[in-house]
Design a protein around this motif. Structure first.
Motif, PDB file in Angstrom:
ATOM      1  N   VAL A 142       0.373  -3.106   4.271  1.00  0.00           N
ATOM      2  CA  VAL A 142       1.053  -1.721   4.721  1.00  0.00           C
ATOM      3  C   VAL A 142       2.422  -2.414   5.450  1.00  0.00           C
ATOM      4  O   VAL A 142       2.467  -3.837   5.477  1.00  0.00           O
TER       5      VAL A 142
ATOM      6  N   THR B  27       0.924  -1.285   0.045  1.00  0.00           N
ATOM      7  CA  THR B  27      -0.074  -0.023   0.085  1.00  0.00           C
ATOM      8  C   THR B  27       1.004   1.330  -0.099  1.00  0.00           C
ATOM      9  O   THR B  27       1.649   1.538   0.946  1.00  0.00           O
TER      10      THR B  27
ATOM     11  N   GLU C 280       2.982   6.225   3.065  1.00  0.00           N
ATOM     12  CA  GLU C 280       2.367   5.124   3.708  1.00  0.00           C
ATOM     13  C   GLU C 280       1.073   5.282   4.615  1.00  0.00           C
ATOM     14  O   GLU C 280       0.610   4.524   5.033  1.00  0.00           O
TER      15      GLU C 280
ATOM     16  N   THR D 146      -4.309  -2.402   6.621  1.00  0.00           N
ATOM     17  CA  THR D 146      -3.597  -1.683   7.315  1.00  0.00           C
ATOM     18  C   THR D 146      -4.005  -1.608   8.834  1.00  0.00           C
ATOM     19  O   THR D 146      -5.194  -2.026   8.982  1.00  0.00           O
TER      20      THR D 146
ATOM     21  N   SER E 226      -2.556   5.733  12.380  1.00  0.00           N
ATOM     22  CA  SER E 226      -1.138   5.846  11.903  1.00  0.00           C
ATOM     23  C   SER E 226      -0.444   6.225  13.076  1.00  0.00           C
ATOM     24  O   SER E 226      -0.748   6.993  13.885  1.00  0.00           O
TER      25      SER E 226
END
Length: 286
Positions: free
Chosen positions: A140, A105, A258, A197, A201
């Motif tokens: 990810v 990704t 990312e 993912t 984050s």
């Protein structure tokens, strides 16, 4: 009948372990290159098919009677795209109905610094052009790779990387394996693209803060400048190609390549994936 390539690797093994409770072992096959590594799969009842990404004839034999193929990305960087093309073409010839691929990704193919990743996009292009039904699993960065990125002495020296405040929704490899297995085992149609993912984050400053909390000792994060960081890697004797690869990863993280959160992993798992704290606690046994 489902064939998982790279069946003795970390991701392949995880996928097979999550597939086995859902399907009869007689419906599951693993592609193996090294006969010595096949015993573990055979003990679980998985059918072993011998073949190599470099040997189209062996791939054709391995795909006899197969309806679904999961292509796990190869590790030979110089030959990877051709190897993947060999798998796709073998699937076409064998009458495979669907092919999955473990891709990456990344937000923007045109601006990524790590050109090693271009091979994933070229493989995606080949699969899309093949006429086969497909799913692309855009994974990810594994949370499992964090100990490698931050170094063995992270609790003594802290984290020193040229990633700025860039963020990554890290996820555990085992949870990606579970999610992919759920897609493989399902009867219904699969989506053409899944972004696997974590649910949030994290920057390396966040990684440092979590390690500080878990270890009970300060773990600082210092954003490095690329020239000094590069000089340090070369002083350790790392080859130029490895240095370039590491800096490419860090540059893409710094530039936000990312930083894209998707609900796909949580939906496939039926729960929220492990948080950074939960994952690091497991990885570092804290």
């Amino acid at each position: 009948m489902i064939l998982v390539t790279g069946a003795t690797g970390h991701l392949g093994s995880a996928i097979l372990d999550f597939l086995l409770p859902q399907l009869p072992a007689s419906q599951i096959a693993g592609l193996v290159r090294d006969e010595q590594k096949a015993a573990g799969l055979q003990a679980k009842g998985v059918q072993v098919r011998f073949g190599s990404y470099d040997d189209p004839a062996s791939l054709g034999r391995a795909m006899s009677g197969i309806k679904k193929v999961l292509l796990i990305a190869g590790t030979d960087e110089a030959r990877r795209v051709q190897q993947h093309q060999n798998v796709v073409e073998a699937a076409q010839r064998a009458g495979v109905h669907w092919i999955g691929y473990t891709s990456r990704t990344l937000k923007d193919r045109a601006t990524m610094a790590n050109q090693l990743m271009e091979g994933h996009f070229q493989t995606e292009d080949a699969i899309k052009a093949s006429g086969l039904d497909y799913s692309l699993f855009r994974n990810v960065l594994y949370m499992d790779a964090l100990p490698q990125f931050v170094g063995e002495q992270v609790f003594e020296r802290g984290i020193y990387l040229p990633a700025g405040q860039g963020k990554v929704p890290f996820a555990l490899r085992c949870e990606m394996g579970e999610a992919i297995a759920n897609v493989l085992a399902a009867d219904g149609p699969a989506k053409p693209v899944y972004h696997l993912t974590g649910s949030a984050s994290y920057s390396f400053a966040d990684v440092a803060a979590v390690l500080t909390e878990l270890a009970g000792k300060a773990v600082p994060y210092t954003p490095a400048e690329v020239p000094a960081f590069e000089q340090g890697l070369k002083a350790r004797g790392l080859p130029d190609v490895v240095v370039g690869r590491i800096i490419g990863f860090m540059t893409d993280i710094k530039n936000g390549q990312e930083d894209e959160v998707s609900p796909d992993l949580a939906q496939l798992l039926g729960r929220q994936p492990a948080s950074l704290s939960e994952g690091l606690r497991t990885l570092y046994k804290l």
